[in-house]
Each structure stands twice: as C-alpha cells, then as structure tokens.
Design a protein around this motif. Sequence first.
Motif, PDB file in Angstrom:
ATOM      1  N   THR A  21       0.810  -1.225   0.000  1.00 23.70           N
ATOM      2  CA  THR A  21       0.000   0.000   0.000  1.00 23.70           C
ATOM      3  C   THR A  21       0.842   1.274   0.000  1.00 23.70           C
ATOM      4  N   ASP A  22       2.161   1.155  -0.015  1.00 19.81           N
ATOM      5  CA  ASP A  22       3.007   2.343  -0.055  1.00 19.81           C
ATOM      6  C   ASP A  22       3.210   2.712  -1.528  1.00 19.81           C
ATOM      7  N   TRP A  23       2.201   3.352  -2.102  1.00 14.80           N
ATOM      8  CA  TRP A  23       2.114   3.525  -3.537  1.00 14.80           C
ATOM      9  C   TRP A  23       3.330   4.181  -4.198  1.00 14.80           C
ATOM     10  N   PRO A  24       3.919   5.231  -3.649  1.00  9.60           N
ATOM     11  CA  PRO A  24       5.058   5.843  -4.341  1.00  9.60           C
ATOM     12  C   PRO A  24       6.271   4.918  -4.465  1.00  9.60           C
ATOM     13  N   LYS A  25       6.349   3.895  -3.602  1.00 14.08           N
ATOM     14  CA  LYS A  25       7.534   3.034  -3.595  1.00 14.08           C
ATOM     15  C   LYS A  25       7.323   1.680  -4.278  1.00 14.08           C
ATOM     16  N   THR A  60      -7.578  -2.467 -12.734  1.00 13.23           N
ATOM     17  CA  THR A  60      -6.166  -2.232 -12.470  1.00 13.23           C
ATOM     18  C   THR A  60      -5.383  -3.223 -13.313  1.00 13.23           C
ATOM     19  N   SER A  61      -4.087  -3.336 -13.102  1.00 12.73           N
ATOM     20  CA  SER A  61      -3.279  -4.277 -13.881  1.00 12.73           C
ATOM     21  C   SER A  61      -1.990  -4.574 -13.144  1.00 12.73           C
ATOM     22  N   SER A  62      -1.280  -5.589 -13.622  1.00  7.24           N
ATOM     23  CA  SER A  62      -0.027  -5.989 -12.973  1.00  7.24           C
ATOM     24  C   SER A  62       1.064  -4.953 -13.160  1.00  7.24           C
ATOM     25  N   HIS A  63       0.931  -4.097 -14.170  1.00  4.63           N
ATOM     26  CA  HIS A  63       1.951  -3.083 -14.413  1.00  4.63           C
ATOM     27  C   HIS A  63       1.549  -1.718 -13.876  1.00  4.63           C
ATOM     28  N   SER A  64       0.461  -1.653 -13.116  1.00  2.07           N
ATOM     29  CA  SER A  64      -0.009  -0.397 -12.544  1.00  2.07           C
ATOM     30  C   SER A  64       0.170  -0.394 -11.039  1.00  2.07           C
ATOM     31  N   SER A  65       0.342   0.791 -10.474  1.00  2.49           N
ATOM     32  CA  SER A  65       0.329   0.956  -9.024  1.00  2.49           C
ATOM     33  C   SER A  65      -0.816   1.881  -8.626  1.00  2.49           C
ATOM     34  N   HIS A  66      -1.894   1.800  -9.395  1.00  2.00           N
ATOM     35  CA  HIS A  66      -3.108   2.543  -9.067  1.00  2.00           C
ATOM     36  C   HIS A  66      -4.311   1.740  -9.546  1.00  2.00           C
ATOM     37  N   ALA A  93       1.999  12.834  -5.520  1.00  2.00           N
ATOM     38  CA  ALA A  93       2.729  11.568  -5.498  1.00  2.00           C
ATOM     39  C   ALA A  93       1.797  10.371  -5.402  1.00  2.00           C
ATOM     40  N   ALA A  94       0.754  10.490  -4.598  1.00  2.00           N
ATOM     41  CA  ALA A  94      -0.146   9.362  -4.391  1.00  2.00           C
ATOM     42  C   ALA A  94      -1.482   9.831  -3.858  1.00  2.00           C
ATOM     43  N   VAL A  95      -2.500   9.048  -4.126  1.00  2.62           N
ATOM     44  CA  VAL A  95      -3.814   9.204  -3.495  1.00  2.62           C
ATOM     45  C   VAL A  95      -4.018   7.950  -2.660  1.00  2.62           C
ATOM     46  N   TRP A  96      -4.099   8.129  -1.365  1.00  2.00           N
ATOM     47  CA  TRP A  96      -4.149   6.979  -0.477  1.00  2.00           C
ATOM     48  C   TRP A  96      -5.538   6.351  -0.453  1.00  2.00           C
ATOM     49  N   GLU A  97      -5.563   5.055  -0.253  1.00  2.55           N
ATOM     50  CA  GLU A  97      -6.826   4.321  -0.286  1.00  2.55           C
ATOM     51  C   GLU A  97      -7.792   4.766   0.806  1.00  2.55           C
ATOM     52  N   GLU A  98      -7.263   5.413   1.847  1.00  6.68           N
ATOM     53  CA  GLU A  98      -8.143   5.920   2.904  1.00  6.68           C
ATOM     54  C   GLU A  98      -9.040   7.054   2.415  1.00  6.68           C
ATOM     55  N   SER A  99      -8.625   7.735   1.341  1.00  6.85           N
ATOM     56  CA  SER A  99      -9.403   8.862   0.809  1.00  6.85           C
ATOM     57  C   SER A  99      -9.343   8.850  -0.723  1.00  6.85           C
ATOM     58  N   PRO A 100     -10.014   7.897  -1.379  1.00 11.33           N
ATOM     59  CA  PRO A 100      -9.962   7.814  -2.841  1.00 11.33           C
ATOM     60  C   PRO A 100     -10.479   9.081  -3.504  1.00 11.33           C
ATOM     61  N   LEU A 101      -9.965   9.339  -4.682  1.00 12.65           N
ATOM     62  CA  LEU A 101     -10.425  10.457  -5.493  1.00 12.65           C
ATOM     63  C   LEU A 101     -11.740  10.062  -6.159  1.00 12.65           C
ATOM     64  N   LYS A 102     -12.773  10.849  -5.959  1.00 13.08           N
ATOM     65  CA  LYS A 102     -14.102  10.564  -6.498  1.00 13.08           C
ATOM     66  C   LYS A 102     -14.361  11.435  -7.714  1.00 13.08           C
ATOM     67  N   ILE A 103     -14.698  10.794  -8.859  1.00 16.54           N
ATOM     68  CA  ILE A 103     -14.945  11.524 -10.098  1.00 16.54           C
ATOM     69  C   ILE A 103     -16.267  11.066 -10.709  1.00 16.54           C
ATOM     70  N   ARG A 104     -17.099  12.021 -11.086  1.00 21.99           N
ATOM     71  CA  ARG A 104     -18.331  11.760 -11.823  1.00 21.99           C
ATOM     72  C   ARG A 104     -18.132  12.206 -13.268  1.00 21.99           C
ATOM     73  N   PRO A 105     -18.807  11.582 -14.233  1.00 28.95           N
ATOM     74  CA  PRO A 105     -18.671  12.021 -15.623  1.00 28.95           C
ATOM     75  C   PRO A 105     -18.989  13.502 -15.820  1.00 28.95           C
ATOM     76  N   THR A 106     -19.945  14.014 -15.052  1.00 29.50           N
ATOM     77  CA  THR A 106     -20.286  15.433 -15.177  1.00 29.50           C
ATOM     78  C   THR A 106     -19.122  16.328 -14.760  1.00 29.50           C
ATOM     79  N   ASP A 107     -18.227  15.812 -13.910  1.00 27.39           N
ATOM     80  CA  ASP A 107     -17.039  16.574 -13.522  1.00 27.39           C
ATOM     81  C   ASP A 107     -16.128  16.808 -14.719  1.00 27.39           C
ATOM     82  N   LEU A 108     -16.258  15.930 -15.739  1.00 25.10           N
ATOM     83  CA  LEU A 108     -15.406  16.017 -16.923  1.00 25.10           C
ATOM     84  C   LEU A 108     -16.149  16.604 -18.117  1.00 25.10           C
TER      85      LEU A 108
END
Length: 258
Positions: A21-25, A60-66, A93-108
């Motif tokens: 879970t130490d995403w940057p590393k 997600t994927s094996s080559h991703s860290s997100h 650097a990272a978005v921690w799993e304790e506070s995921p980034l929430k995105i709605r299509p309308t945001d885009l």
Amino acid sequence: MASGNDYSGQNWGRVVMTGGTDWPKLGRKTDKISPGDHPDLMSPHLLRSLRTVKVVSIHTSSHSSHAVAIDVNGVAYLWGRASYSALGLPMTAAVWEESPLKIRPTDLGAQPGVKFVHAATGRAHTLLVASDGQVWSAGINTSGQCGHEPSAEVSPFKAIEGDWKAQGDKVIQASAGNTFSLVLTASGKVYAFGSGEKGQLGNGRTGEHIITSGRAVFDTEHEPLLVKGLADRKIVQIASGLQHSLVLDSDGYVLTLI
C-alpha cells in the motif's frame, strides 16, 4: 476486473485489498517500506473508505500501481500512485486508499445521467469510459498513450477524439499497457494508440529508426488507429499486458497484438 458495461441488475460488492500500500515506492528497486508506514497487508482487508459504496467493477493491472473502482451509479473512485498525473492530479505523489479520489462524468463535462462503465490503468496513465461512448485519459503521454499529441503528461482528464464518432460508433471498453492504449467500440472495432515499440499497436510494424548514433526510437500514434487486421471480426473483449494485448472475438477466438 469486469469486462461488461451494462450494470442494470448487476451484483455489487465491497472492495477488499491485500498486498502493498506504499504507492510511491511499489515496484521500484529501492523499495523500502518502513514498518507501520503504509505496511504490506498480509491478508484481505476491507477498504473502509468505500464500505458504504456498492462497487460493480474494479480496474487495475499488474503493471499499474493505481486502481479504479466504479459503483452502481457510475461514479469512479481512484487511488494509488499518482505520479505523472496518472490520476489526473498534477504535482501529486499518491492518493491513499483511505481517501480515494471521487470523479463523476459530469465533472469532466458529460451530460447529466451519463455514467462511467469501464476504465483502464497503464503504468502511469488512466482511461475512463462513459455510457455515452466518450473516453477520457490522464497521465504520462510521452508516446501519445493518452490519445493526445505527445507531451510530458495530460492533466486533468481530457476527452479523446476518435474516428469511431464519424462512424456512429461508441467506445465501450479500454485497456492500457506501459506506453500504449486500446479502446473497443460497440460494433467490435479496436483502436490503438501510443508506442509501437513491440508491435503492440497491431499495425504490422514498430517503426524503428535511428535518430543519432547508437540511438533508436519507435513510431508513436497519438491519434487512435483502427487495427485493420481485426476488421473482419467482431471483438467483444480486450486486455493489455506491459507490451502486448489480447482480444476475444464473438466466435470465441483469442488473438494477440504483439
């Protein structure tokens, strides 16, 4: 990882995590995780930040860290390594799993009622697919893997334009590798963009050429390119590894793009 995109009546569940879970590393040769500082999870743990969210797919994927999770309402939750704006956030650097980034299509910029239905994570880029067939990308884009003219990175998420619109078609799935991406349309067509270094764009060549003594580079395609070798098949599912892809057609055959 879910491959469909019609969530009506679909079962949902809670997100459980295990592993690093130490995403940057993560995935780096100098990876040293201090005890108690985002430690490895040795057994499955409920992701408490999403404990009240009805999740229908995780991407997600094996080559991703997100990772990206999509809920029954078509809202996306993103977390993990965010370097090169892989999550659409510059200088993060990272978005921690304790506070995921929430995105709605309308945001885009999507119309009300549009939902996210699919997503893909490359090594340092992300694609989000909506129910109206639009697809957005963010992250490192040095090879055009975000579907835009090559640049250091794309941030925030930016809509990808493709020839499928002129055909009255729409994107329903996406997959991503190290420096390339694929999208699948409702009619079963596959479009590829990014680096062709290993032939992963499926256009029959890598485009290798010498630019200076002892230095070779490879062709890149930032505009989504129809994979003509699959034109006589209806593709129903796509998946990408680090530098290759697999597709499944409507007759049950699996083909590779390498």
